[in-house]
Design an enzyme around this catalytic site. Structure first.
Site, PDB file in Angstrom:
ATOM      1  N   GLY A 111      -3.335  -1.722  10.467  1.00 19.76           N
ATOM      2  CA  GLY A 111      -3.018  -1.773  11.897  1.00 19.76           C
ATOM      3  C   GLY A 111      -1.558  -1.452  12.155  1.00 19.76           C
ATOM      4  O   GLY A 111      -1.023  -1.812  13.199  1.00 19.76           O
ATOM      5  N   GLN A 121      -6.932  -0.973   1.214  1.00 10.69           N
ATOM      6  CA  GLN A 121      -6.422  -0.773   2.571  1.00 10.69           C
ATOM      7  C   GLN A 121      -7.243   0.331   3.253  1.00 10.69           C
ATOM      8  O   GLN A 121      -7.308   1.463   2.763  1.00 10.69           O
ATOM      9  CB  GLN A 121      -4.947  -0.368   2.597  1.00 10.69           C
ATOM     10  N   PRO A 147       0.834  -1.215   0.000  1.00 13.98           N
ATOM     11  CA  PRO A 147       0.000   0.000   0.000  1.00 13.98           C
ATOM     12  C   PRO A 147       0.864   1.258   0.000  1.00 13.98           C
ATOM     13  O   PRO A 147       1.822   1.341   0.771  1.00 13.98           O
ATOM     14  CB  PRO A 147      -0.784  -0.115   1.314  1.00 13.98           C
ATOM     15  N   TYR A 181      -0.546   4.525  12.732  1.00 15.26           N
ATOM     16  CA  TYR A 181      -1.895   5.084  12.571  1.00 15.26           C
ATOM     17  C   TYR A 181      -2.788   4.571  13.702  1.00 15.26           C
ATOM     18  O   TYR A 181      -2.331   3.840  14.582  1.00 15.26           O
ATOM     19  CB  TYR A 181      -2.419   4.772  11.158  1.00 15.26           C
ATOM     20  N   ARG A 184      -2.597  -5.294   8.508  1.00 13.44           N
ATOM     21  CA  ARG A 184      -1.167  -4.974   8.405  1.00 13.44           C
ATOM     22  C   ARG A 184      -0.646  -4.559   9.783  1.00 13.44           C
ATOM     23  O   ARG A 184      -1.296  -3.799  10.497  1.00 13.44           O
ATOM     24  CB  ARG A 184      -0.947  -3.831   7.421  1.00 13.44           C
ATOM     25  N   THR A 207       0.428   5.541  -0.182  1.00 21.52           N
ATOM     26  CA  THR A 207      -0.317   6.800  -0.241  1.00 21.52           C
ATOM     27  C   THR A 207       0.298   7.713  -1.284  1.00 21.52           C
ATOM     28  O   THR A 207       1.507   7.959  -1.262  1.00 21.52           O
ATOM     29  CB  THR A 207      -0.277   7.452   1.152  1.00 21.52           C
TER      30      THR A 207
HETATM   31  C1  LIG Z   1       5.148   6.777  -1.040  1.00 19.97           C
HETATM   32  C2  LIG Z   1       4.843   5.758   0.034  1.00 19.97           C
HETATM   33  C3  LIG Z   1       3.578   5.719   0.585  1.00 19.97           C
HETATM   34  C4  LIG Z   1       3.242   4.760   1.544  1.00 19.97           C
HETATM   35  N1  LIG Z   1       1.946   4.705   2.013  1.00 19.97           N
HETATM   36  C5  LIG Z   1       1.570   3.662   2.794  1.00 19.97           C
HETATM   37  C6  LIG Z   1       0.195   3.441   3.096  1.00 19.97           C
HETATM   38  O1  LIG Z   1      -0.717   4.168   2.652  1.00 19.97           O
HETATM   39  N2  LIG Z   1      -0.112   2.377   3.894  1.00 19.97           N
HETATM   40  C7  LIG Z   1       0.855   1.538   4.375  1.00 19.97           C
HETATM   41  O2  LIG Z   1       0.531   0.581   5.098  1.00 19.97           O
HETATM   42  N3  LIG Z   1       2.156   1.713   4.081  1.00 19.97           N
HETATM   43  C8  LIG Z   1       2.530   2.727   3.277  1.00 19.97           C
HETATM   44  N4  LIG Z   1       3.849   2.843   2.893  1.00 19.97           N
HETATM   45  C9  LIG Z   1       4.847   1.817   3.290  1.00 19.97           C
HETATM   46  C10 LIG Z   1       4.998   0.780   2.185  1.00 19.97           C
HETATM   47  O3  LIG Z   1       3.816   0.001   2.058  1.00 19.97           O
HETATM   48  C11 LIG Z   1       6.163  -0.189   2.491  1.00 19.97           C
HETATM   49  O4  LIG Z   1       5.944  -0.783   3.736  1.00 19.97           O
HETATM   50  C12 LIG Z   1       7.525   0.492   2.485  1.00 19.97           C
HETATM   51  O5  LIG Z   1       7.722   1.220   1.297  1.00 19.97           O
HETATM   52  C13 LIG Z   1       8.652  -0.538   2.653  1.00 19.97           C
HETATM   53  O6  LIG Z   1       8.633  -1.469   1.597  1.00 19.97           O
HETATM   54  P1  LIG Z   1       9.803  -1.471   0.491  1.00 19.97           P
HETATM   55  O7  LIG Z   1      11.080  -1.754   1.224  1.00 19.97           O
HETATM   56  O8  LIG Z   1       9.425  -2.525  -0.489  1.00 19.97           O
HETATM   57  O9  LIG Z   1       9.791  -0.095  -0.105  1.00 19.97           O
HETATM   58  C14 LIG Z   1       4.211   3.829   1.978  1.00 19.97           C
HETATM   59  C15 LIG Z   1       5.509   3.902   1.431  1.00 19.97           C
HETATM   60  C16 LIG Z   1       5.824   4.829   0.471  1.00 19.97           C
HETATM   61  C17 LIG Z   1       7.205   4.842  -0.134  1.00 19.97           C
END
Ligand SMILES: Cc1cc2nc3c(=O)[nH]c(=O)nc-3n(C[C@H](O)[C@H](O)[C@H](O)COP(=O)(O)O)c2cc1C
Length: 371
Positions: free
Chosen positions: A181, A105, A27, A185, A233, A29
């Site tokens: 979760g 989500q 997920p 947040y 989550r 944002t």
């Molecule tokens: C731009 C951006 C927005 C994110 N928004 C959310 C979100 O809305 N919900 C969430 O659970 N995690 C969010 N995350 C965390 C990511 O889901 C993920 O856990 C994080 O990027 C680590 O994974 P990676 O090592 O593959 O990048 C966000 C991460 C990034 C980079």
């Protein structure tokens, strides 16, 4: 293709839902909705690329569930009313057209909200503001405000908000719902010792701090019915406090994941800085392995899993069933197709995607997606 990388391309079925491989978009944002929370054509193009790019499933960005205190960011999409629900329908259809599942989500920001036009204050388990400053790439600045402590009526309203939003997600055509979760947040605030200073049955020992999450999960399950994908989550780190660890380490992990394992959930999605590294100090289990071992549920692992030989080890050792990619998917919306073809992934370029704000950029939409 090496034997173990093949594991990432084996299908898996949960309920009646077929995941054609083990790659899921994490997920993320992207603050690209209209300012009334309506999802847009641009978002449709954005999500469609991941489906074309070979991901078995996409988890949406955090969507706010109600028009009270849940919204975290300006231009975040919602699913709090009929118009917002309807706006998701064409996006869901285009993801399905390319053979991916789409999971919504649902996120309540609680004290970590930094942009909510519906209210002029935040709510949280206790009168405790998040550590550190607001995120500038989501348009915030300075300290977080001190939130209002939630009364039991607020807790009831929020729970219903999650349930109604999940029901709307099902009506919009999403294949499932992930309850947020994690990451500091609202629901994670209940779980977190310093955020949760309550003296009622929702505060104190870890078993009490997980109580509200359990109630929300049960209410959401009631709203969507038995035959619908439902997951949650969980993380230790927070958007406002990346270094946080559970005070009792693996003992807390056992309490939390065992509790979740007894709920009507189809998966747990865990995120850590590195999904393969010890989560609770030297020599301890990773968050991924702890979730799997203590809950017995299917697990989606997250955190720096772009290297397929590293990701496939989690499957080989039966610590996870799926891996989710965040930043590497932002840079490579076609990561599964590239990996299957033996191509290298491009490195995540923070500046070009996240700055000045983390909205969807033209250059992302124009990029070729390998089929
Ligand atoms: C731009 C951006 C927005 C994110 N928004 C959310 C979100 O809305 N919900 C969430 O659970 N995690 C969010 N995350 C965390 C990511 O889901 C993920 O856990 C994080 O990027 C680590 O994974 P990676 O090592 O593959 O990048 C966000 C991460 C990034 C980079």
């Amino acid at each position: 293709m090496a034997q173990n990388i093949d594991l990432l391309f084996k299908e898996k079925i949960i309920q009646e839902y077929r995941f054609k491989n083990r790659y899921i978009v994490a997920p993320m944002t992207r603050v690209s909705a209209v300012n009334n929370g309506i999802a847009t054509e641009r978002m449709k193009q954005y999500y469609e690329r991941y489906a074309k790019g070979g991901f078995a499933a996409i988890i949406s960005e955090g969507i706010y569930p109600d028009e009270e205190y849940s919204q975290g960011y300006y231009n975040q999409p919602g699913i709090a009313n009929e118009a917002q629900k309807d706006a998701w329908k064409p996006i869901v259809r285009s993801v399905h057209k390319h053979g991916s599942l789409f999971i919504a989500q649902i996120m309540h920001a609680g004290a970590q909200s930094q942009g909510n036009p519906h209210k002029d204050c935040n709510i949280a388990p206790s009168v405790e503001a998040p550590k550190n400053d607001q995120l500038s790439f989501y348009g915030g600045e300075g300290k977080f405000p001190i939130p209002k402590k939630m009364a039991h009526e607020d807790m009831e309203q929020v729970k219903q908000g999650f349930a109604n939003a999940a029901h709307r997600a099902k009506e919009a055509g999403f294949d499932g719902v992930e309850i947020h979760g994690a990451n500091g947040y609202l629901l994670d605030q209940f779980l977190t010792d310093y955020f949760n200073q309550r003296e009622d049955e929702y505060g104190g020992v870890t078993m009490n701090r997980v109580r509200y999450i359990k109630e929300v999960v049960k209410e959401v399950r009631r709203a969507v019915g038995k035959e619908y994908l439902l997951g949650i989550r969980i993380s230790q780190g927070k958007a406002s406090d990346g270094e946080h660890r559970w005070a009792l380490g693996e003992t807390d992990a056992r309490t939390i994941f065992e509790s979740l394992g007894n709920l009507p959930l189809d998966f747990i999605h865990v995120t850590d800085k590195d999904g393969t590294q010890p989560g609770f100090g030297e020599g301890s289990l990773s968050m991924t392995a702890a979730a799997r071992q203590f809950s017995g549920l299917p697990v989606i692992a997250n955190g720096q899993l772009q290297d397929p030989s590293k990701a496939s080890l989690l499957l080989e050792e039966e610590e996870a069933d799926f891996v989710s990619l965040g930043t590497s998917a932002l840079q490579n919306p076609d990561a599964p197709n590239k990996i299957r073809n033996g191509e290298r992934l491009e490195e995540f370029d923070f500046h070009s995607i996240m700055l000045p704000i983390a909205d969807i950029k033209d250059h992302e939409l124009k990029k070729e997606v390998k089929r």
